[in-house]
Motif scaffolding. Structure first.
Motif, PDB file in Angstrom:
ATOM      1  N   GLY A  22       1.029  -1.203   0.147  1.00  0.00           N
ATOM      2  CA  GLY A  22       0.077   0.155   0.175  1.00  0.00           C
ATOM      3  C   GLY A  22       0.975   1.273   0.008  1.00  0.00           C
ATOM      4  N   GLY A  23       0.323   2.520   0.433  1.00  0.00           N
ATOM      5  CA  GLY A  23       0.843   3.713   0.381  1.00  0.00           C
ATOM      6  C   GLY A  23       2.325   3.817   1.079  1.00  0.00           C
ATOM      7  N   LEU A  24       2.312   3.098   2.159  1.00  0.00           N
ATOM      8  CA  LEU A  24       3.692   3.299   3.010  1.00  0.00           C
ATOM      9  C   LEU A  24       4.862   3.169   1.890  1.00  0.00           C
ATOM     10  CD1 LEU A  24       5.412   3.330   5.524  1.00  0.00           C
ATOM     11  CD2 LEU A  24       4.774   1.052   5.770  1.00  0.00           C
ATOM     12  N   HIS A 173       1.407   6.514   9.269  1.00  0.00           N
ATOM     13  CA  HIS A 173       0.695   6.382   7.837  1.00  0.00           C
ATOM     14  C   HIS A 173      -0.752   5.922   8.112  1.00  0.00           C
ATOM     15  CE1 HIS A 173       4.408   7.144   5.808  1.00  0.00           C
ATOM     16  NE2 HIS A 173       4.957   6.567   6.761  1.00  0.00           N
ATOM     17  N   ASN A 256       1.569  14.272   2.323  1.00  0.00           N
ATOM     18  CA  ASN A 256       2.503  13.479   1.180  1.00  0.00           C
ATOM     19  C   ASN A 256       2.493  14.115   0.143  1.00  0.00           C
ATOM     20  OD1 ASN A 256       3.020  11.128   2.952  1.00  0.00           O
ATOM     21  ND2 ASN A 256       1.049  10.117   2.319  1.00  0.00           N
ATOM     22  N   VAL A 336     -10.404  -2.124  -9.121  1.00  0.00           N
ATOM     23  CA  VAL A 336      -9.201  -3.133  -8.796  1.00  0.00           C
ATOM     24  C   VAL A 336      -8.848  -3.161  -7.408  1.00  0.00           C
ATOM     25  CG1 VAL A 336      -6.912  -3.674  -9.479  1.00  0.00           C
ATOM     26  CG2 VAL A 336      -8.446  -2.696 -11.326  1.00  0.00           C
ATOM     27  N   SER A 338      -7.471  -6.238  -3.885  1.00  0.00           N
ATOM     28  CA  SER A 338      -7.515  -7.264  -3.100  1.00  0.00           C
ATOM     29  C   SER A 338      -7.584  -7.005  -1.821  1.00  0.00           C
ATOM     30  CB  SER A 338      -6.478  -8.052  -3.542  1.00  0.00           C
ATOM     31  OG  SER A 338      -5.246  -7.376  -3.588  1.00  0.00           O
ATOM     32  N   ALA A 363      -7.230  -8.225  -7.808  1.00  0.00           N
ATOM     33  CA  ALA A 363      -5.699  -8.375  -8.083  1.00  0.00           C
ATOM     34  C   ALA A 363      -5.058  -7.301  -7.582  1.00  0.00           C
ATOM     35  CB  ALA A 363      -5.696  -8.606  -9.792  1.00  0.00           C
ATOM     36  N   SER A 365      -2.333  -4.986  -9.174  1.00  0.00           N
ATOM     37  CA  SER A 365      -1.995  -4.739 -10.654  1.00  0.00           C
ATOM     38  C   SER A 365      -1.440  -3.419 -10.720  1.00  0.00           C
ATOM     39  CB  SER A 365      -2.556  -5.166 -11.698  1.00  0.00           C
ATOM     40  OG  SER A 365      -2.281  -4.874 -12.946  1.00  0.00           O
ATOM     41  N   ASN A 366      -0.001  -3.261 -10.802  1.00  0.00           N
ATOM     42  CA  ASN A 366       0.327  -1.862 -11.012  1.00  0.00           C
ATOM     43  C   ASN A 366       0.139  -1.294 -12.232  1.00  0.00           C
ATOM     44  OD1 ASN A 366       2.020   0.287 -10.018  1.00  0.00           O
ATOM     45  ND2 ASN A 366       3.746  -0.082 -11.155  1.00  0.00           N
ATOM     46  N   GLU A 386      -9.194   8.704   6.016  1.00  0.00           N
ATOM     47  CA  GLU A 386      -7.941   8.393   5.097  1.00  0.00           C
ATOM     48  C   GLU A 386      -6.541   9.174   5.572  1.00  0.00           C
ATOM     49  OE1 GLU A 386      -6.150   6.609   2.844  1.00  0.00           O
ATOM     50  OE2 GLU A 386      -8.144   6.281   2.006  1.00  0.00           O
ATOM     51  N   CYS A 388      -3.880  10.259   4.683  1.00  0.00           N
ATOM     52  CA  CYS A 388      -3.421  11.418   3.341  1.00  0.00           C
ATOM     53  C   CYS A 388      -4.306  10.770   1.996  1.00  0.00           C
ATOM     54  CB  CYS A 388      -2.146  11.515   3.040  1.00  0.00           C
ATOM     55  SG  CYS A 388      -1.785  12.567   1.852  1.00  0.00           S
ATOM     56  N   ASN A 391      -4.035   8.011  -4.195  1.00  0.00           N
ATOM     57  CA  ASN A 391      -4.671   7.866  -5.358  1.00  0.00           C
ATOM     58  C   ASN A 391      -5.401   9.130  -5.955  1.00  0.00           C
ATOM     59  OD1 ASN A 391      -4.505   4.677  -4.644  1.00  0.00           O
ATOM     60  ND2 ASN A 391      -4.249   5.039  -6.980  1.00  0.00           N
ATOM     61  N   TYR A 394      -2.618  11.092  -7.826  1.00  0.00           N
ATOM     62  CA  TYR A 394      -2.464  10.591  -8.921  1.00  0.00           C
ATOM     63  C   TYR A 394      -3.771  10.877  -9.848  1.00  0.00           C
ATOM     64  CZ  TYR A 394       0.866   7.541  -5.971  1.00  0.00           C
ATOM     65  OH  TYR A 394       1.615   7.246  -5.062  1.00  0.00           O
TER      66      TYR A 394
HETATM   67  N1  LIG Z   1      -5.019  -3.725  -6.142  1.00  0.00           N
HETATM   68  C1  LIG Z   1      -3.934  -2.773  -6.592  1.00  0.00           C
HETATM   69  N2  LIG Z   1      -3.415  -2.807  -7.463  1.00  0.00           N
HETATM   70  C2  LIG Z   1      -2.352  -1.781  -7.725  1.00  0.00           C
HETATM   71  N3  LIG Z   1      -1.943  -0.939  -7.065  1.00  0.00           N
HETATM   72  C3  LIG Z   1      -2.700  -0.847  -5.736  1.00  0.00           C
HETATM   73  C4  LIG Z   1      -3.891  -1.687  -5.286  1.00  0.00           C
HETATM   74  N4  LIG Z   1      -4.199  -1.296  -4.192  1.00  0.00           N
HETATM   75  C5  LIG Z   1      -3.278  -0.485  -3.942  1.00  0.00           C
HETATM   76  N5  LIG Z   1      -2.405   0.040  -4.774  1.00  0.00           N
HETATM   77  C6  LIG Z   1      -1.536   0.913  -4.319  1.00  0.00           C
HETATM   78  O1  LIG Z   1      -1.117   1.214  -3.329  1.00  0.00           O
HETATM   79  C7  LIG Z   1      -1.252   2.700  -2.825  1.00  0.00           C
HETATM   80  C8  LIG Z   1      -2.311   3.142  -2.043  1.00  0.00           C
HETATM   81  O2  LIG Z   1      -2.070   4.205  -1.455  1.00  0.00           O
HETATM   82  P1  LIG Z   1      -3.132   4.818  -0.511  1.00  0.00           P
HETATM   83  O3  LIG Z   1      -2.312   6.107   0.156  1.00  0.00           O
HETATM   84  O4  LIG Z   1      -4.245   5.410  -1.147  1.00  0.00           O
HETATM   85  O5  LIG Z   1      -3.555   3.881   0.543  1.00  0.00           O
HETATM   86  P2  LIG Z   1      -3.094   2.986   1.921  1.00  0.00           P
HETATM   87  O6  LIG Z   1      -4.123   3.011   2.616  1.00  0.00           O
HETATM   88  O7  LIG Z   1      -2.336   1.760   1.217  1.00  0.00           O
HETATM   89  O8  LIG Z   1      -2.042   3.820   2.600  1.00  0.00           O
HETATM   90  C9  LIG Z   1      -1.809   4.345   3.936  1.00  0.00           C
HETATM   91  O9  LIG Z   1      -0.413   5.233   3.795  1.00  0.00           O
HETATM   92  C10 LIG Z   1      -0.497   6.173   2.925  1.00  0.00           C
HETATM   93  C11 LIG Z   1       0.851   6.658   3.022  1.00  0.00           C
HETATM   94  O10 LIG Z   1       1.287   7.615   3.841  1.00  0.00           O
HETATM   95  C12 LIG Z   1      -1.443   7.146   3.019  1.00  0.00           C
HETATM   96  O11 LIG Z   1      -1.598   8.311   1.957  1.00  0.00           O
HETATM   97  C13 LIG Z   1      -2.957   6.640   3.097  1.00  0.00           C
HETATM   98  O12 LIG Z   1      -3.948   7.305   3.647  1.00  0.00           O
HETATM   99  C14 LIG Z   1      -2.877   5.623   4.290  1.00  0.00           C
HETATM  100  O13 LIG Z   1      -4.105   4.800   4.364  1.00  0.00           O
HETATM  101  C15 LIG Z   1      -1.350   3.400  -4.150  1.00  0.00           C
HETATM  102  O14 LIG Z   1      -0.100   3.859  -4.946  1.00  0.00           O
HETATM  103  C16 LIG Z   1      -2.071   2.354  -5.041  1.00  0.00           C
HETATM  104  O15 LIG Z   1      -2.027   2.654  -6.295  1.00  0.00           O
END
Ligand SMILES: Nc1ncnc2c1ncn2[C@@H]1O[C@H](COP(=O)(O)OP(=O)(O)O[C@H]2O[C@H](CO)[C@@H](O)[C@H](O)[C@H]2O)[C@@H](O)[C@H]1O
Length: 492
Positions: A22-24, A173, A256, A336, A338, A363, A365-366, A386, A388, A391, A394
């Protein structure tokens, strides 16, 4: 010490390009790169997972022993060196803890020994920096996985001159993930397992890693100003408000950024057509490519996209009840993600019922996430909370209007069309109520159908809302400087 050039040890359980759930991971890549650009020397420490990308290029640099209490043998681990665009990345390699199929679990079940795994990781990270002879000014910890590090520095390493001038920062995070484990799991760190201090313990026999990090780090932050203010309230703090309030003078939110090297429609190599805010014809072609890729008809209807971990946090409790009504409209929806099997089950059932309108891809999938950002008209983030959110940033970059709930960092980054049409870059609703979500999805649909030129104006405006990591990194730099100016002596 040159006060402008710091030595920073950055400890994270995921780093984009090597490991990610995830976002970390995104932050653990982008922030170190920007800090390096500001002239600082930075070393990243992360677990050397079985699934780590580029493992085959790693060089083993140390073989180390972690001493536990006398009742069990030392734990041996090696340090594997990799590089992130020239930044040293040190992987903590121990087969028992990290040679597993998942980072934190399998089949949506967490590994039962995660407390032990990340206690080991935290201690191993500090032993590694000693072995490397990298004496850090700042030890930057991230999330619960590293929450014991500040405590270890104030106990086991308190008299170790190597760390005398080191200050700790912890970034939360996501404060919903606290890492709460029975203290018996932490026998490898007697300072923790034998501790009777209520600041360390939770309900007598548990340890809350994040709480320990928040209480013992020199500075604490989270990833947006609005989430920081929510963490000071009972409602928005996941039960942690007392601890954040206790640290209020050392606590702040730093937004962020968006890594425009990876997420820019002009240069993105993962999308079939590039485009910019002067000419969005490439976006139309990406939309057709996305529709084709997921098996939807390439017609002129609004496409709503969503990419995320499937958890309640992301608002599925609001989405699932209104999907029947929403999908009566002439729209297409692509999700998309999982994660949680019950959310997967609901989405799979709905997708099989609305085959020509809704595709659910179970899935990670980047490639698809880039295509969704580029090819959708709207991006849904109706999060319950949330910290931060990345997405929505982005989405803005790709002219895909975010539809968000007014929480955490979403509120700091999205400007709602009805509230402020001149400056708007998306849509926002307030109450965590499915009907409010449905209303805002319909509001966006109306804009698409009835005011295409206005929609285009908004898209171009969204593409001009920038959230640069270089700005965030300067805030972190100030946080580090503040930490270093604290009194050297910790009052126990
Ligand atoms: N099925 C999938 N396929 C491809 N890519 C996927 C995916 N599921 C998630 N991702 C990717 O994972 C990242 C998710 O980032 P987010 O910040 O939206 O959420 P997350 O809750 O994981 O992060 C936590 O940490 C971040 C970072 O500080 C905070 O922004 C956020 O609010 C906090 O919940 C993005 O790059 C996204 O594209």
């Amino acid at each position: 010490m040159d006060s402008h050039k710091l030595k920073i040890l950055f400890i994270s359980s995921e780093v984009e390009g090597f490991s990610k759930t995830g976002g970390l991971a995104d932050v653990a890549k982008s922030l170190p790169l920007e800090l390096r650009n500001l002239g600082h020397e930075i070393v990243i420490v992360t677990p050397f997972y079985r699934t780590l990308n580029h493992r085959e290029h790693a060089q083993q640099t140390h073989l180390l022993n972690l001493h536990t209490d006398s009742s069990r043998p030392d734990i041996q681990f090696s340090v594997q060196e990799l590089s992130l665009d020239g930044i040293k990345v040190l992987g903590i390699d121990n087969a028992h803890y990290f040679d597993r199929p998942g980072l934190y679990g399998e089949d949506n079940n967490a590994y039962p020994d995660n407390g032990e795994r990340f206690a080991f990781f935290s201690l191993a990270a500090l032993l590694t920096t000693l072995a490397e002879d990298f004496s850090p000014d700042i030890i930057h910890c991230n999330d619960w996985h590293t929450g014991l590090v500040p405590y270890l520095l104030k106990t086991r390493f308190y008299n170790n001159s190597f760390f005398t001038n080191s200050k700790t920062v912890i970034t939360s995070h996501n404060s919903a993930f606290q890492g709460i484990f029975e203290k018996s799991q932490l026998n490898l760190i007697p300072e923790v397992s034998a501790c009777m201090d209520e600041r360390v313990l939770e309900n007598y026999s548990y340890i809350n890693f994040l709480k320990v990090g928040v209480l013992y780090a020199d500075k604490v932050n989270t990833v947006s100003p609005n989430y920081a203010s929510e963490l000071l309230t009972t409602l928005g703090s996941h039960g942690m408000s007392n601890h954040f309030i206790e640290r209020i003078h050392d606590f702040q939110g730093i937004l962020n950024g968006c890594d425009y090297n990876d997420w820019s429609p002009e240069t993105d190599k993962l999308i079939p057509f590039n485009f910019d805010s002067n000419d969005l014809s490439g976006k139309d072609k990406c939309k057709a490519a996305l529709q084709k890729e997921v098996g939807l008809e390439a017609i002129d209807v609004p496409v709503y996209g969503m990419v995320c971990r499937l958890t309640d946090q992301k608002g599925f409790g609001l989405i699932i009840p209104i999907l029947d009504r929403f999908l009566k409209h002439n729209v297409q929806l692509i999700i998309v993600g999982s994660g949680d099997p019950s959310i997967t089950g609901h989405l799979t059932a709905l997708a099989s019922h609305y085959k020509d309108k809704f595709k659910f891809i179970d899935a990670y999938s980047n490639e698809l996430s880039h295509l969704i950002e580029a090819g959708s008209d709207f991006f849904m983030m109706p999060s319950i909370f949330e910290p931060c959110g990345l997405n929505q940033l982005y989405s803005l970059a790709y002219g895909t209007l975010p539809i968000v709930r007014a929480v955490g960092g979403l509120k700091d980054t999205v400007i709602d069309y009805d509230q402020d049409p001149d400056n708007a870059n998306g849509f926002m609703f307030y109450d965590p109520n499915p009907n409010q979500l449905l209303n805002i999805l319909r509001r966006a649909l109306l804009l698409y159908i009835e005011q295409p030129e206005e929609m285009l104006r908004l898209q171009k405006q969204a593409m001009k809302s920038h959230f640069y990591w270089s700005d965030s990194a300067k805030h972190y730099e100030r946080l580090y400087q503040d930490a270093l100016h604290l009194d050297q002596h910790w009052e126990n």
